[in-house]
Design an enzyme around this catalytic site. Sequence first.
Site, PDB file in Angstrom:
ATOM      1  N   CYS A   1      16.720  47.592 -19.971  1.00 15.35           N
ATOM      2  CA  CYS A   1      16.056  46.592 -20.679  1.00 15.35           C
ATOM      3  C   CYS A   1      14.732  45.897 -19.822  1.00 15.35           C
ATOM      4  CB  CYS A   1      17.192  45.685 -21.194  1.00 15.35           C
ATOM      5  SG  CYS A   1      16.307  44.439 -22.463  1.00 15.35           S
TER       6      CYS A   1
ATOM      7  N   GLU B   1      11.859  50.227 -25.623  1.00 14.13           N
ATOM      8  CA  GLU B   1      12.480  51.146 -24.628  1.00 14.13           C
ATOM      9  C   GLU B   1      11.328  52.251 -24.750  1.00 14.13           C
ATOM     10  OE1 GLU B   1      12.982  51.999 -21.631  1.00 14.13           O
ATOM     11  OE2 GLU B   1      15.182  51.289 -22.037  1.00 14.13           O
TER      12      GLU B   1
END
Length: 278
Positions: A2, A111
């Site tokens: 993340c 992402e």
Amino acid sequence: MCGRFALTEPTARLKEFLDVVDVEEFPARYNIAPTQPILVVISGDRQEQGSNLPDRKALLVRWGFTPSWVKDPREFPLLINARAETAIGKASFRAAMRHRRILVPASGFYEWHRPSKGAPKGSKEKSQAYWVRPRNGGIVAFAGLMETWSSADGSEVDTGAILTTAANKAIGRIHDRMPVVIEPQDFARWLDCKTQEPREIEDLLRPIDDAFFEAIPVSDKVNKVANVGAEIQEPVSPALAGAAAPSPTDRVRDGGRRKPGPDNDEGGPDDGGQLSLL
């Protein structure tokens, strides 16, 4: 991993979801980057018997974990993520896993899917950014760790990191790591550092169901920290050619100028001094 996330839910909804009362009003944040302040929730002092007030507290910490024993943070790697599989035994995170577990609320995270290292030269496969959010909308809570670093002059800085785990089958089509999600029924266990030792909450450090998240292809605007508007979440056609990447309808679960350290997932392309998505 993340490396960017967003928090755009109304403050009233955050208070209800997290069971806290001390959250101040703040604007929607569409592109939260490492070294910036992030909202976290910790377990506070227990209220007096008969009180209806929650014992959880909300506060801001710097996203980039600094262990208390570090002498000069400028010479220490920026730890924005901690691997859940090894955090209990890592010197950097061992104490925080025992004493300072936190929740990091988010509306979702960003992402990247990258071309495979074995792709032939001249391949048309391109990098593709994804906005990964709960399929039904709302808020998600990531597992996190907190540490307060004190300088020689006595000043203190609260810092934090997000725990990641190996990607499940669905999110693995984009990346091999994902944030650890703590579900509401497990908030109390995760935050209870007085009676719940690390080995007793290891079962929470697992991938959530594949159907929890949906992944939406977005432009690479998110990779620039200066881009902070809602437009960075606008869907685009996937740029991948011949890659097994999710379509916008696929449901998937996820899960700084200093170089990421050994406890981080890998870093990514240059982002004007900030750590990028990977």
